[in-house]
Design an enzyme around this catalytic site. Sequence first.
Site, mmCIF file in Angstrom:
data_model
loop_
_atom_site.group_PDB
_atom_site.id
_atom_site.type_symbol
_atom_site.label_atom_id
_atom_site.label_comp_id
_atom_site.label_asym_id
_atom_site.label_seq_id
_atom_site.Cartn_x
_atom_site.Cartn_y
_atom_site.Cartn_z
ATOM 1 N N HIS A 18 -1.398 53.834 44.538
ATOM 2 C CA HIS A 18 -1.770 55.137 45.098
ATOM 3 C C HIS A 18 -0.564 56.059 45.271
ATOM 4 C CE1 HIS A 18 -5.824 53.757 45.615
ATOM 5 N NE2 HIS A 18 -5.415 52.709 46.310
ATOM 6 N N TRP B 58 29.342 53.465 71.265
ATOM 7 C CA TRP B 58 28.436 53.928 70.207
ATOM 8 C C TRP B 58 28.190 55.389 70.518
ATOM 9 C CZ3 TRP B 58 23.305 55.754 69.742
ATOM 10 C CH2 TRP B 58 22.766 55.694 68.452
ATOM 11 N N ASN C 217 28.091 53.715 80.234
ATOM 12 C CA ASN C 217 27.100 53.505 79.187
ATOM 13 C C ASN C 217 25.857 54.267 79.613
ATOM 14 O OD1 ASN C 217 25.239 52.419 77.349
ATOM 15 N ND2 ASN C 217 25.038 50.501 78.478
ATOM 16 N N GLY C 218 25.332 55.107 78.724
ATOM 17 C CA GLY C 218 24.142 55.880 79.089
ATOM 18 C C GLY C 218 24.355 57.333 78.709
ATOM 19 N N LYS D 291 15.899 44.669 56.295
ATOM 20 C CA LYS D 291 17.138 43.885 56.294
ATOM 21 C C LYS D 291 18.079 44.392 55.200
ATOM 22 C CE LYS D 291 17.402 42.135 59.411
ATOM 23 N NZ LYS D 291 16.307 42.371 60.271
ATOM 24 N N CYS E 169 26.717 51.055 73.760
ATOM 25 C CA CYS E 169 28.008 50.941 74.416
ATOM 26 C C CYS E 169 28.039 49.664 75.242
ATOM 27 C CB CYS E 169 28.335 52.110 75.335
ATOM 28 S SG CYS E 169 28.352 53.694 74.510
ATOM 29 N N GLU F 73 19.536 47.780 56.194
ATOM 30 C CA GLU F 73 20.446 47.710 57.336
ATOM 31 C C GLU F 73 21.832 47.210 56.956
ATOM 32 O OE1 GLU F 73 18.238 46.570 61.470
ATOM 33 O OE2 GLU F 73 18.115 45.076 59.898
ATOM 34 N N LYS G 140 23.085 47.064 68.157
ATOM 35 C CA LYS G 140 22.052 46.055 68.351
ATOM 36 C C LYS G 140 21.109 46.425 69.490
ATOM 37 C CE LYS G 140 21.140 41.238 68.145
ATOM 38 N NZ LYS G 140 20.307 41.432 66.957
ATOM 39 N N GLU H 160 9.952 43.745 56.652
ATOM 40 C CA GLU H 160 11.168 43.202 57.259
ATOM 41 C C GLU H 160 12.239 42.937 56.192
ATOM 42 O OE1 GLU H 160 12.556 43.078 59.926
ATOM 43 O OE2 GLU H 160 13.941 41.392 59.945
ATOM 44 N N ARG I 215 26.975 46.120 70.641
ATOM 45 C CA ARG I 215 26.410 47.283 71.327
ATOM 46 C C ARG I 215 26.973 48.608 70.808
ATOM 47 N NH1 ARG I 215 23.676 45.809 75.912
ATOM 48 N NH2 ARG I 215 23.832 47.906 76.723
HETATM 49 C C1 G6P Z 1 17.982 48.220 67.078
HETATM 50 C C2 G6P Z 1 18.521 47.091 66.232
HETATM 51 C C3 G6P Z 1 17.374 46.401 65.490
HETATM 52 C C4 G6P Z 1 16.316 45.945 66.478
HETATM 53 C C5 G6P Z 1 15.806 47.104 67.322
HETATM 54 C C6 G6P Z 1 14.916 46.637 68.465
HETATM 55 O O1 G6P Z 1 17.583 49.272 66.274
HETATM 56 O O2 G6P Z 1 19.489 47.562 65.313
HETATM 57 O O3 G6P Z 1 17.874 45.277 64.784
HETATM 58 O O4 G6P Z 1 15.260 45.357 65.772
HETATM 59 O O5 G6P Z 1 16.904 47.803 67.919
HETATM 60 O O6 G6P Z 1 15.692 45.879 69.340
HETATM 61 P P1 G6P Z 1 15.128 44.915 70.439
HETATM 62 O O7 G6P Z 1 16.321 44.435 71.195
HETATM 63 O O8 G6P Z 1 14.195 45.731 71.288
HETATM 64 O O9 G6P Z 1 14.397 43.808 69.738
#
Ligand code: G6P
Length: 606
Positions: A502, A73, A99-100, A483, A2, A486, A601, A479, A27
Amino acid sequence: MCGIVAYIGKKQASPILIGGLRRLEYRGYDSAGVAILDKNIKRIRSVGKIDNLAEKIKNQDLSGNIGIAHTRWATHGGVSEVNAHPHFSCDDDLVIVHNGIIENYRELKNELLTEHNFVSETDTEVLAHLIEKYYQGNLKEAVTEALSRVRGTYGLVAMHTKEPNKLVAARLGSPLVIGVGDKEYYIASDTSPMLAYTKNVIFLDDGEVAEITPENLQIFNLQSEAINKNVEQVDWDEAQAQKFGFPNFMLKEIYDQPIVFQDAIRGRYDLDGGTAHLGGLNMTIDEMHSIKKIILLACGTASYAAMIGKYAFERLAGISTEVEIASEFRYSDPIVGRDTLVFGITQSGETADTLAALREAKRKGAYIRGIVNVVGSTIARETDGGTYIHAGPELAVASTKAYTNMAAIMFLYALQFGRLNRTSVATGQRLLAALLEIPEKMEIILKQSDKIKTIAEKYKDNKNFFFLGRGVNVPVALEGSLKLKEISYVHSEAYPGGEMKHGPIALLSPDFPVFAIMTKNQLYEKMRSNIEEVRARKAPVILVATEGDEMAKKITEDVIYVPPTMELLEPLLNTIPLQLFAYHTAVSLGRDVDRPRNLAKSVTVE
Ligand code: G6P
């Protein structure tokens, strides 16, 4: 999660609030809303992204110089207009954004139900009614009293029609920054909404309540004692947060990598001594020598950057290094002590799991340090030192440039520790020389974006992918797979090449493409054998290979060549084709790459 924005001053509030919400959309973007106080409170809310709210506001009179806004969110209560913030108390005199999570909201709601009329399913609305219950003409006092009843986390801003020239903000666990202008103040979840107006900011700390009028700002603790806070300067500028002609932030941020990588390492190394000097480490040589174990705490993409760091610390410094997923670490029984150095690795500096894990490590006596992007964020301020990665604002939800810069900083830390023990000056110099060549090599890869797009379009209808790597390229595979998931919502799995046989190999078939990293390093031959195992099952292969490797072309026509570098540094280059592959796949499938579904994010809830 949020995003909050608020404004009080001489300007029209609503354009500032909407502009600010757009900056904070990373956010969360389930719903958004704005409330402006001008004698009465006018509130407009809308489900979905900020564009929907902006469209709804267009034909409305929303004039006024004081207002609060929110992008949500969802946690408590589904995605609906009625659950969108801001939330009113019963009589529409009081309105808040939050927010929280209010953990004891059920208990409080039961207590308030007889006298208060609830309309939403949110925990936030409970807070609005609780403040109303305690309101006796002084909003700051009512907020403070209400907060004394609350268990959980909050960043909140409230306003009341009976005190029409005032905002009250409070923080516990969810970030809030106050931008200081000329007879005006900006309040937001991070500095990005205020960068166009002021660089002077005050970071609220947990347990602080701010009472703000256009002329005056006063900060108190929860016992109502006044607190003096410093005004700090932020050095990010508004221009860094623009798209500069790119269709979206993610592509811009992928292309930012060569430049911001230089920002990360500039002035932090010593070529003659073959070492690095990250002063933020804040440790004496003796303390550094005492370290027997390093723990890298992170979530998501940052945890894959941490895996790159593990190789660096172990190879260069010979210190046993563990990567721990923060959400697991915090509830485990971690073995840490005075000889343990714990790094929290985080783009936002606000990830709740990473913060809680660091606190747990600190309680056990470890050294805790941050590797953080967002300046002034909670983790940056709670750790006893560390380093900013200087990636600049990263606004696309899927992280790209922050990952590369986190790895860059860990190479420097590993070198700094390594030069105290097993790394020679010559090895240190070779590593630094190789690091300095990384940006131009990144450019060579970025120039192949069109080729990668063609490959992505060829495979875009496949429902499943494998990503394979070995050694330093295992985190790259992980990674690349993350990606793709996501932003394109395509299923994929990532495995160390040698582990395929395996179990996972049972999944392979002609419609299950395998994306493999087969660069020329000590495990090249091993990786080649793993790819032969894949081909024997008739799965299509896409390769990342080292320039000049003719063998790669014999395996598949879908080869992306990358320049050679030191094996340890390969992830800095090899991840970029995978970022572009995920990006082009998502675009060709019509996805919203900057704001993928269900994600946020900055995850400030557990
Ligand atoms: C969320 C985001 C990811 C990110 C992760 C850690 O899940 O969607 O893209 O890698 O948080 O975020 P940070 O700000 O701690 O790197």
